[in-house]
Design a protein around this motif. Structure first.
Motif, PDB file in Angstrom:
ATOM      1  N   LEU A   1      29.024  11.919  45.606  1.00 44.66           N
ATOM      2  CA  LEU A   1      28.166  10.845  46.109  1.00 44.66           C
ATOM      3  C   LEU A   1      27.190  11.369  47.171  1.00 44.66           C
ATOM      4  O   LEU A   1      26.016  10.997  47.181  1.00 44.66           O
ATOM      5  CB  LEU A   1      29.012   9.702  46.657  1.00 44.66           C
ATOM      6  N   VAL A   2      27.669  12.242  48.039  1.00 47.46           N
ATOM      7  CA  VAL A   2      26.799  12.791  49.093  1.00 47.46           C
ATOM      8  C   VAL A   2      25.712  13.667  48.480  1.00 47.46           C
ATOM      9  O   VAL A   2      24.520  13.488  48.747  1.00 47.46           O
ATOM     10  CB  VAL A   2      27.622  13.584  50.131  1.00 47.46           C
ATOM     11  N   PHE A   3      26.112  14.635  47.644  1.00 50.18           N
ATOM     12  CA  PHE A   3      25.129  15.570  47.083  1.00 50.18           C
ATOM     13  C   PHE A   3      24.190  14.885  46.104  1.00 50.18           C
ATOM     14  O   PHE A   3      22.995  15.170  46.093  1.00 50.18           O
ATOM     15  CB  PHE A   3      25.834  16.762  46.431  1.00 50.18           C
ATOM     16  N   CYS A   4      24.729  13.981  45.300  1.00 57.09           N
ATOM     17  CA  CYS A   4      23.863  13.243  44.367  1.00 57.09           C
ATOM     18  C   CYS A   4      22.965  12.266  45.108  1.00 57.09           C
ATOM     19  O   CYS A   4      21.897  11.919  44.614  1.00 57.09           O
ATOM     20  CB  CYS A   4      24.704  12.514  43.314  1.00 57.09           C
ATOM     21  N   GLY A   5      23.356  11.816  46.285  1.00 52.20           N
ATOM     22  CA  GLY A   5      22.510  10.945  47.092  1.00 52.20           C
ATOM     23  C   GLY A   5      21.378  11.698  47.778  1.00 52.20           C
ATOM     24  O   GLY A   5      20.270  11.176  47.930  1.00 52.20           O
TER      25      GLY A   5
ATOM     26  N   ALA B   1      17.244  20.854  51.185  1.00 54.67           N
ATOM     27  CA  ALA B   1      17.846  22.070  51.750  1.00 54.67           C
ATOM     28  C   ALA B   1      19.217  21.768  52.347  1.00 54.67           C
ATOM     29  O   ALA B   1      20.157  22.559  52.191  1.00 54.67           O
ATOM     30  CB  ALA B   1      16.930  22.690  52.804  1.00 54.67           C
ATOM     31  N   ALA B   2      19.348  20.612  53.002  1.00 52.36           N
ATOM     32  CA  ALA B   2      20.655  20.230  53.552  1.00 52.36           C
ATOM     33  C   ALA B   2      21.681  20.066  52.439  1.00 52.36           C
ATOM     34  O   ALA B   2      22.839  20.481  52.572  1.00 52.36           O
ATOM     35  CB  ALA B   2      20.531  18.933  54.354  1.00 52.36           C
TER      36      ALA B   2
ATOM     37  N   LEU C   1      14.084  27.239  50.822  1.00 54.52           N
ATOM     38  CA  LEU C   1      13.386  25.970  51.037  1.00 54.52           C
ATOM     39  C   LEU C   1      12.888  25.835  52.475  1.00 54.52           C
ATOM     40  O   LEU C   1      11.790  25.328  52.714  1.00 54.52           O
ATOM     41  CB  LEU C   1      14.312  24.802  50.712  1.00 54.52           C
ATOM     42  N   LEU C   2      13.699  26.264  53.414  1.00 54.86           N
ATOM     43  CA  LEU C   2      13.347  26.075  54.825  1.00 54.86           C
ATOM     44  C   LEU C   2      12.333  27.095  55.338  1.00 54.86           C
ATOM     45  O   LEU C   2      11.487  26.758  56.167  1.00 54.86           O
ATOM     46  CB  LEU C   2      14.608  26.135  55.688  1.00 54.86           C
ATOM     47  N   PHE C   3      12.420  28.328  54.872  1.00 59.07           N
ATOM     48  CA  PHE C   3      11.638  29.386  55.509  1.00 59.07           C
ATOM     49  C   PHE C   3      10.641  30.118  54.609  1.00 59.07           C
ATOM     50  O   PHE C   3       9.727  30.753  55.109  1.00 59.07           O
ATOM     51  CB  PHE C   3      12.583  30.430  56.135  1.00 59.07           C
ATOM     52  N   LEU C   4      10.838  30.038  53.296  1.00 56.79           N
ATOM     53  CA  LEU C   4      10.003  30.861  52.420  1.00 56.79           C
ATOM     54  C   LEU C   4       9.030  30.062  51.582  1.00 56.79           C
ATOM     55  O   LEU C   4       8.232  30.633  50.852  1.00 56.79           O
ATOM     56  CB  LEU C   4      10.901  31.726  51.512  1.00 56.79           C
TER      57      LEU C   4
END
Length: 196
Positions: A131-135, A153-154, A192-195
Protein backbone atom coordinates in the motif's frame (compact mmCIF):
# COMPACT_ATOMS: atom_id res chain seq x y z
CA UNK A 1 58.87 -3.64 -11.88
CA UNK A 2 55.51 -5.38 -11.87
CA UNK A 3 52.83 -4.78 -9.30
CA UNK A 4 51.88 -7.73 -7.16
CA UNK A 5 48.64 -9.45 -8.09
CA UNK A 6 46.00 -9.72 -5.41
CA UNK A 7 45.80 -13.12 -3.82
CA UNK A 8 43.74 -14.72 -1.14
CA UNK A 9 44.86 -14.79 2.47
CA UNK A 10 43.14 -15.91 5.61
CA UNK A 11 42.09 -12.30 6.25
CA UNK A 12 41.38 -11.30 2.65
CA UNK A 13 39.51 -13.62 0.26
CA UNK A 14 40.40 -13.74 -3.42
CA UNK A 15 38.56 -11.05 -5.47
CA UNK A 16 36.93 -13.75 -7.63
CA UNK A 17 35.49 -15.38 -4.50
CA UNK A 18 34.10 -12.04 -3.36
CA UNK A 19 32.53 -11.46 -6.80
CA UNK A 20 30.96 -14.94 -6.75
CA UNK A 21 29.35 -14.20 -3.39
CA UNK A 22 28.32 -10.65 -4.28
CA UNK A 23 27.17 -11.24 -7.88
CA UNK A 24 23.73 -9.71 -7.18
CA UNK A 25 25.39 -6.44 -6.14
CA UNK A 26 27.66 -6.45 -9.20
CA UNK A 27 24.71 -7.23 -11.50
CA UNK A 28 22.63 -4.46 -9.91
CA UNK A 29 25.39 -1.88 -10.37
CA UNK A 30 25.80 -2.95 -14.00
CA UNK A 31 22.04 -2.75 -14.69
CA UNK A 32 21.76 0.74 -13.22
CA UNK A 33 24.91 1.92 -15.04
CA UNK A 34 23.56 0.62 -18.36
CA UNK A 35 20.22 2.30 -17.69
CA UNK A 36 21.97 5.56 -16.88
CA UNK A 37 24.06 5.38 -20.05
CA UNK A 38 21.05 4.38 -22.15
CA UNK A 39 18.84 7.17 -20.83
CA UNK A 40 21.38 9.88 -21.62
CA UNK A 41 20.43 13.35 -20.46
CA UNK A 42 16.92 12.53 -19.34
CA UNK A 43 14.72 15.37 -18.14
CA UNK A 44 13.04 15.22 -14.74
CA UNK A 45 9.52 14.55 -16.06
CA UNK A 46 10.67 11.58 -18.16
CA UNK A 47 12.70 10.08 -15.30
CA UNK A 48 9.87 10.51 -12.80
CA UNK A 49 7.42 9.05 -15.31
CA UNK A 50 9.54 6.01 -16.10
CA UNK A 51 10.56 5.18 -12.54
CA UNK A 52 7.13 6.07 -11.16
CA UNK A 53 5.38 3.74 -13.61
CA UNK A 54 7.75 0.91 -12.63
CA UNK A 55 7.70 1.42 -8.83
CA UNK A 56 4.53 -0.68 -8.19
CA UNK A 57 6.29 -3.72 -9.68
CA UNK A 58 8.56 -3.90 -6.61
CA UNK A 59 5.90 -4.68 -3.98
CA UNK A 60 3.93 -6.73 -6.52
CA UNK A 61 6.86 -9.16 -6.81
CA UNK A 62 6.92 -9.58 -3.03
CA UNK A 63 3.16 -10.14 -2.89
CA UNK A 64 3.14 -12.75 -5.64
CA UNK A 65 6.14 -14.65 -4.28
CA UNK A 66 4.62 -14.51 -0.80
CA UNK A 67 1.37 -15.99 -2.07
CA UNK A 68 3.18 -18.69 -4.05
CA UNK A 69 5.06 -19.52 -0.87
CA UNK A 70 8.38 -20.34 -2.53
CA UNK A 71 11.38 -18.00 -2.73
CA UNK A 72 12.53 -20.02 -5.76
CA UNK A 73 9.76 -18.32 -7.73
CA UNK A 74 11.30 -14.87 -7.20
CA UNK A 75 13.46 -14.60 -10.31
CA UNK A 76 10.81 -16.03 -12.69
CA UNK A 77 8.24 -13.63 -11.18
CA UNK A 78 10.69 -10.77 -11.76
CA UNK A 79 11.12 -11.91 -15.38
CA UNK A 80 7.37 -11.94 -15.94
CA UNK A 81 7.09 -8.54 -14.25
CA UNK A 82 9.75 -7.02 -16.50
CA UNK A 83 7.99 -8.37 -19.58
CA UNK A 84 4.80 -6.70 -18.31
CA UNK A 85 6.57 -3.41 -17.59
CA UNK A 86 7.97 -3.26 -21.13
CA UNK A 87 4.79 -4.52 -22.81
CA UNK A 88 2.21 -2.42 -20.94
CA UNK A 89 3.21 0.93 -22.47
CA UNK A 90 2.57 -0.53 -25.94
CA UNK A 91 -1.19 -0.78 -25.33
CA UNK A 92 -1.53 2.94 -24.60
CA UNK A 93 -4.99 2.71 -23.00
CA UNK A 94 -4.07 2.35 -19.32
CA UNK A 95 -0.96 3.56 -17.51
CA UNK A 96 1.38 0.70 -16.56
CA UNK A 97 1.38 1.83 -12.92
CA UNK A 98 -2.43 1.55 -12.85
CA UNK A 99 -2.27 -2.05 -14.10
CA UNK A 100 0.48 -2.95 -11.61
CA UNK A 101 -1.39 -1.36 -8.69
CA UNK A 102 -4.58 -3.18 -9.73
CA UNK A 103 -2.66 -6.47 -9.84
CA UNK A 104 -1.21 -5.78 -6.40
CA UNK A 105 -4.71 -5.12 -5.04
CA UNK A 106 -5.96 -8.35 -6.65
CA UNK A 107 -3.15 -10.32 -4.99
CA UNK A 108 -3.96 -8.65 -1.66
CA UNK A 109 -7.60 -9.72 -2.01
CA UNK A 110 -6.45 -13.21 -3.01
CA UNK A 111 -4.33 -13.41 0.17
CA UNK A 112 -7.09 -12.06 2.38
CA UNK A 113 -9.65 -14.56 1.02
CA UNK A 114 -7.52 -17.64 0.43
CA UNK A 115 -5.03 -17.27 3.27
CA UNK A 116 -1.28 -17.11 3.05
CA UNK A 117 1.57 -19.63 3.27
CA UNK A 118 3.56 -17.52 5.74
CA UNK A 119 0.67 -16.56 8.00
CA UNK A 120 -1.39 -13.44 8.58
CA UNK A 121 1.37 -11.43 10.30
CA UNK A 122 3.80 -11.70 7.39
CA UNK A 123 0.96 -11.08 4.94
CA UNK A 124 -0.03 -7.96 6.91
CA UNK A 125 3.50 -6.59 6.67
CA UNK A 126 3.56 -7.28 2.92
CA UNK A 127 0.16 -5.60 2.56
CA UNK A 128 1.31 -2.45 4.35
CA UNK A 129 4.45 -2.32 2.21
CA UNK A 130 2.41 -2.76 -0.97
CA UNK A 131 0.00 0.00 0.00
CA UNK A 132 2.83 2.42 0.83
CA UNK A 133 4.92 1.74 -2.28
CA UNK A 134 1.93 1.52 -4.61
CA UNK A 135 0.65 4.78 -3.11
CA UNK A 136 3.92 6.65 -3.66
CA UNK A 137 3.93 5.82 -7.38
CA UNK A 138 0.66 7.52 -8.41
CA UNK A 139 1.31 10.34 -5.94
CA UNK A 140 4.69 11.00 -7.54
CA UNK A 141 3.16 10.84 -11.01
CA UNK A 142 0.23 13.13 -10.16
CA UNK A 143 2.21 16.11 -8.84
CA UNK A 144 4.70 18.47 -10.45
CA UNK A 145 7.78 16.50 -11.64
CA UNK A 146 10.08 18.49 -9.35
CA UNK A 147 8.11 17.30 -6.31
CA UNK A 148 7.32 13.94 -7.91
CA UNK A 149 11.02 13.07 -8.17
CA UNK A 150 11.26 13.20 -4.35
CA UNK A 151 8.18 11.04 -3.84
CA UNK A 152 9.27 8.46 -6.41
CA UNK A 153 12.86 8.52 -5.13
CA UNK A 154 11.54 8.01 -1.59
CA UNK A 155 9.58 5.00 -2.81
CA UNK A 156 12.62 3.45 -4.48
CA UNK A 157 14.92 4.20 -1.54
CA UNK A 158 12.49 2.89 1.06
CA UNK A 159 11.92 -0.24 -1.01
CA UNK A 160 15.70 -0.70 -1.01
CA UNK A 161 15.61 -0.64 2.78
CA UNK A 162 12.68 -3.09 2.59
CA UNK A 163 14.84 -5.40 0.46
CA UNK A 164 17.76 -5.29 2.87
CA UNK A 165 15.47 -6.07 5.82
CA UNK A 166 14.14 -9.07 3.88
CA UNK A 167 17.70 -10.09 3.05
CA UNK A 168 18.59 -9.97 6.74
CA UNK A 169 15.44 -11.85 7.77
CA UNK A 170 15.81 -14.31 4.86
CA UNK A 171 12.06 -14.44 4.30
CA UNK A 172 9.58 -14.22 1.43
CA UNK A 173 11.92 -13.71 -1.57
CA UNK A 174 15.23 -15.27 -2.63
CA UNK A 175 18.23 -13.76 -0.84
CA UNK A 176 19.97 -13.08 -4.15
CA UNK A 177 16.95 -11.10 -5.34
CA UNK A 178 16.70 -9.12 -2.10
CA UNK A 179 20.37 -8.12 -2.42
CA UNK A 180 20.07 -7.31 -6.13
CA UNK A 181 16.83 -5.37 -5.75
CA UNK A 182 18.08 -3.45 -2.70
CA UNK A 183 21.13 -2.19 -4.58
CA UNK A 184 19.10 -1.33 -7.70
CA UNK A 185 16.50 0.52 -5.64
CA UNK A 186 18.99 2.65 -3.72
CA UNK A 187 20.95 3.49 -6.89
CA UNK A 188 17.76 4.46 -8.73
CA UNK A 189 16.84 6.77 -5.85
CA UNK A 190 20.30 8.37 -6.04
CA UNK A 191 19.92 8.71 -9.81
CA UNK A 192 16.55 10.45 -9.41
CA UNK A 193 17.82 12.83 -6.75
CA UNK A 194 21.25 13.74 -8.07
CA UNK A 195 21.77 12.66 -11.67
CA UNK A 196 18.56 13.71 -13.42
Amino acid sequence: MSTPTPHATAERPHPAAVLRRRWPTALAAAVVALNLIGSGSQDVADAVGGFGETLPLLPLIYLIVHQIGSPRATWPVLGAGLVAVFALPLQGAVAPSTVLVALALAVLVWGAVRGTPHGRAVFGVQAVGALVFCGLAPAGLAVDPDLGRYLVAAGWFCHGVWDFVHLWLDRVVARTFAEWCGVVDVLVAVQLLFLV
